[in-house]
Design a protein around this motif. Structure first.
Motif, mmCIF file in Angstrom:
data_model
loop_
_atom_site.group_PDB
_atom_site.id
_atom_site.type_symbol
_atom_site.label_atom_id
_atom_site.label_comp_id
_atom_site.label_asym_id
_atom_site.label_seq_id
_atom_site.Cartn_x
_atom_site.Cartn_y
_atom_site.Cartn_z
ATOM 1 N N TRP A 250 0.825 -1.207 0.000
ATOM 2 C CA TRP A 250 0.000 0.000 0.000
ATOM 3 C C TRP A 250 0.863 1.264 0.000
ATOM 4 O O TRP A 250 0.495 2.278 -0.600
ATOM 5 C CB TRP A 250 -0.952 0.010 1.193
ATOM 6 C CG TRP A 250 -0.307 0.101 2.539
ATOM 7 C CD1 TRP A 250 0.000 -0.914 3.376
ATOM 8 C CD2 TRP A 250 0.129 1.302 3.204
ATOM 9 N NE1 TRP A 250 0.596 -0.445 4.521
ATOM 10 C CE2 TRP A 250 0.685 0.910 4.445
ATOM 11 C CE3 TRP A 250 0.098 2.652 2.875
ATOM 12 C CZ2 TRP A 250 1.199 1.833 5.354
ATOM 13 C CZ3 TRP A 250 0.623 3.572 3.787
ATOM 14 C CH2 TRP A 250 1.152 3.166 4.999
ATOM 15 N N SER A 251 2.032 1.187 0.673
ATOM 16 C CA SER A 251 2.907 2.358 0.711
ATOM 17 C C SER A 251 3.526 2.629 -0.662
ATOM 18 O O SER A 251 3.688 3.776 -1.062
ATOM 19 C CB SER A 251 4.003 2.167 1.757
ATOM 20 O OG SER A 251 4.837 1.072 1.426
ATOM 21 N N ARG A 252 3.836 1.556 -1.402
ATOM 22 C CA ARG A 252 4.378 1.734 -2.757
ATOM 23 C C ARG A 252 3.310 2.270 -3.703
ATOM 24 O O ARG A 252 3.589 3.096 -4.575
ATOM 25 C CB ARG A 252 4.943 0.409 -3.276
ATOM 26 C CG ARG A 252 6.117 -0.120 -2.459
ATOM 27 C CD ARG A 252 6.876 -1.205 -3.182
ATOM 28 N NE ARG A 252 6.078 -2.402 -3.406
ATOM 29 C CZ ARG A 252 5.939 -3.382 -2.527
ATOM 30 N NH1 ARG A 252 6.548 -3.295 -1.349
ATOM 31 N NH2 ARG A 252 5.224 -4.439 -2.801
ATOM 32 N N VAL A 253 2.074 1.789 -3.517
ATOM 33 C CA VAL A 253 0.965 2.291 -4.338
ATOM 34 C C VAL A 253 0.710 3.763 -4.040
ATOM 35 O O VAL A 253 0.496 4.574 -4.952
ATOM 36 C CB VAL A 253 -0.310 1.452 -4.082
ATOM 37 C CG1 VAL A 253 -1.510 2.097 -4.756
ATOM 38 C CG2 VAL A 253 -0.122 0.036 -4.591
ATOM 39 N N LEU A 254 0.730 4.126 -2.758
ATOM 40 C CA LEU A 254 0.519 5.522 -2.367
ATOM 41 C C LEU A 254 1.629 6.416 -2.909
ATOM 42 O O LEU A 254 1.377 7.539 -3.374
ATOM 43 C CB LEU A 254 0.455 5.630 -0.840
ATOM 44 C CG LEU A 254 -0.023 6.965 -0.267
ATOM 45 C CD1 LEU A 254 -1.433 7.266 -0.728
ATOM 46 C CD2 LEU A 254 0.025 6.934 1.263
ATOM 47 N N LEU A 255 2.865 5.924 -2.884
ATOM 48 C CA LEU A 255 3.983 6.676 -3.451
ATOM 49 C C LEU A 255 3.802 6.864 -4.953
ATOM 50 O O LEU A 255 4.039 7.956 -5.487
ATOM 51 C CB LEU A 255 5.299 5.942 -3.169
ATOM 52 C CG LEU A 255 6.575 6.607 -3.714
ATOM 53 C CD1 LEU A 255 6.787 7.968 -3.052
ATOM 54 C CD2 LEU A 255 7.779 5.700 -3.489
ATOM 55 N N GLY A 256 3.359 5.811 -5.635
ATOM 56 C CA GLY A 256 3.083 5.917 -7.073
ATOM 57 C C GLY A 256 1.981 6.906 -7.370
ATOM 58 O O GLY A 256 2.041 7.659 -8.342
ATOM 59 N N LEU A 257 0.969 6.937 -6.507
ATOM 60 C CA LEU A 257 -0.136 7.883 -6.658
ATOM 61 C C LEU A 257 0.349 9.322 -6.527
ATOM 62 O O LEU A 257 -0.002 10.192 -7.337
ATOM 63 C CB LEU A 257 -1.201 7.582 -5.606
ATOM 64 C CG LEU A 257 -2.507 8.379 -5.652
ATOM 65 C CD1 LEU A 257 -3.305 8.011 -6.876
ATOM 66 C CD2 LEU A 257 -3.332 8.102 -4.401
ATOM 67 N N PHE A 258 1.183 9.572 -5.534
ATOM 68 C CA PHE A 258 1.703 10.920 -5.292
ATOM 69 C C PHE A 258 2.632 11.371 -6.424
ATOM 70 O O PHE A 258 2.474 12.468 -6.981
ATOM 71 C CB PHE A 258 2.445 10.947 -3.948
ATOM 72 C CG PHE A 258 3.146 12.239 -3.667
ATOM 73 C CD1 PHE A 258 2.433 13.366 -3.295
ATOM 74 C CD2 PHE A 258 4.531 12.335 -3.779
ATOM 75 C CE1 PHE A 258 3.080 14.572 -3.038
ATOM 76 C CE2 PHE A 258 5.183 13.525 -3.526
ATOM 77 C CZ PHE A 258 4.461 14.645 -3.156
#
Length: 438
Positions: free
Chosen positions: A23-31
């Motif tokens: 989820w943290s990698r997905v959130l980083l990709g989103l940002f």
């Protein structure tokens, strides 16, 4: 030195979190995708329009590969999960009772969503804030099917028969999700009448199909952060922020309605499912980020199944029946959006909807949301049908199309969340029944 040590420790913990949690990698990709998309947006003139178009196409490649990978196994996964979920009902009577309850639940939550959508648009009146001179001109109407007449009472039997899977092979090859769900239910019911050895051999075969499909899901999970980055960057580069400003009140009106639905879900979780809403949303966070980036509850269906079973402790029997069915007919976020957009466009054109017309919007949106395709952007076709039914010009769709993609992403989050809430509610009801009978 103390400050530098704290910064170094923070960076180390952040890197460890990114490496460990998806989820943290997905959130980083989103940002990062949002930042890159804004830099590529032509409205800021950091790059030329042609260069922006080329770079956006390449950035979107991982996201398209991600979606294609999931589409490869979408039909076998949905069909096998529905069939296994139905056959786990043990008897036709148990299935009939459980299926009827699930259907009533879906209708109830959709009714609540549509009612609030109408109420919030009628109270805030976002259409009064739109400057007619600033309405963007688009070519969207050329892309919308012309068959937008509201079905008459006489055509309802014909409409009902049209959704039945007449040719099973054509239904599977065409990717008709509603037809696949109905076919899976019918085959699952038929399996319940088979003898023990035959029933076991057939279900074992479809369990193998389901497990093989989940292998594809694990492959897609490794690509997910890059897919989110590319999809968000591509979307942001196309729309920028100027469109959001021009339709800001309408946008936040729909967004507020979606937040209300999430609050309504929290009440259902706390009062009916007896689950901690905070823990629920923590477990669902990763799935919600993926749903936001793909704008498709069908695309993230495998992740919804895994989240419900592995993270929330829902039984496979309940999850494999409710989630594929919910991805097809449980569209609370989409229903709220369609109701709010209808009232908004009526206000833009100066049309005062009567109580009878508002009632039509309520009923038509509840019915239409059941058949709304669970793929990006197709809900706007259903909206055209509802607009026609109350005499609102379908040309008004061009007004809201600029922000539809972003709202589509938001309402998909609500749609998949609703499927998980339904699983938790019926898991609780089943546990209560088993405890009372023992």
């Amino acid at each position: 030195m103390v400050v530098f040590e704290r910064i170094r420790r923070f960076n180390s913990n952040l890197i460890a979190l990114i490496r460990k949690e998806l989820w943290s990698r997905v959130l980083l990709g989103l940002f990062l995708g949002t930042i890159v998309g804004l830099c590529l947006s032509p409205e800021y003139e950091l790059v030329s329009k042609d260069s922006s178009s080329i770079l956006s196409a390449w950035l979107g490649l991982p996201g398209q590969l991600f979606l294609i990978l999931l589409q490869m196994i979408m039909i076998p996964l949905v069909f096998s999960s529905i069939l296994l979920g139905v056959s786990a009902g043990e008897t036709v009577e148990n299935l009939r009772k459980f299926g009827f309850r699930v259907f009533l639940y879906f209708v109830f939550t959709t009714f609540v969503a549509v009612s609030f959508g109408i109420a919030i648009a009628s109270f805030i009146r976002p259409g009064n804030f739109v400057d007619p001179a600033g309405i963007p001109e688009t070519g969207i109407l050329a892309k919308i099917p012309t068959q937008t007449e509201a079905p008459s009472f006489q055509k309802i039997p014909e409409l009902f028969l049209s959704v039945l899977p007449k040719n099973p092979f054509q239904t599977l090859f065409a990717g008709d999700m509603l037809g696949v769900v109905l076919l899976g239910i019918l085959v699952g019911v038929a399996l319940l009448s088979l003898d023990g050895p035959t029933f076991k051999s057939v279900t074992e075969m479809f369990q193998a199909v389901f497990k093989t499909s989940m292998v594809f899901v694990n492959w897609a999970m490794k690509l997910a952060p890059f897919a989110v980055f590319g999809l968000i960057a591509q979307m942001t580069a196309k729309i920028g922020f100027h469109i959001l400003v021009s339709l800001g009140v309408y946008f936040f009106c729909v967004l507020g309605g979606l937040v209300f639905i999430l609050f309504f879900y929290s009440l259902l979780l706390a009062l009916v499912a007896k689950r901690n809403p905070i823990r629920f949303f923590k477990n669902a966070g990763e799935l919600q980020l993926l749903a936001f980036s793909t704008s498709s509850s069908a695309a993230v269906l495998p992740f919804t199944l895994r989240t419900g079973i592995e993270k929330m402790g829902v039984s496979k029997k309940i999850a494999e029946f409710i989630i594929p069915l919910g991805a097809t007919i449980n569209m609370d976020g989409t229903a709220l959006y369609q109701a709010t957009a209808t009232v908004f466009l009526a206000q833009v054109y100066g049309i005062e909807l009567t109580l009878f017309q508002l009632g039509f919007v309520l009923v038509a949106t509840v019915i239409a949301s059941i058949g709304t395709p669970s793929t990006p952007g197709l809900g706007i076709v259903i909206l055209a049908t509802i607009l026609t039914g109350v005499g609102i010009p379908t040309e008004g769709i061009g007004i809201i199309f600029g922000v539809d993609r972003l709202l589509d992403m938001c309402r998909t989050v609500v749609n998949v969340t609703g499927d998980l809430v339904a699983c938790n509610v019926f898991q609780r009801l089943q546990d209560a029944e088993e405890n009372s009978s023992s």
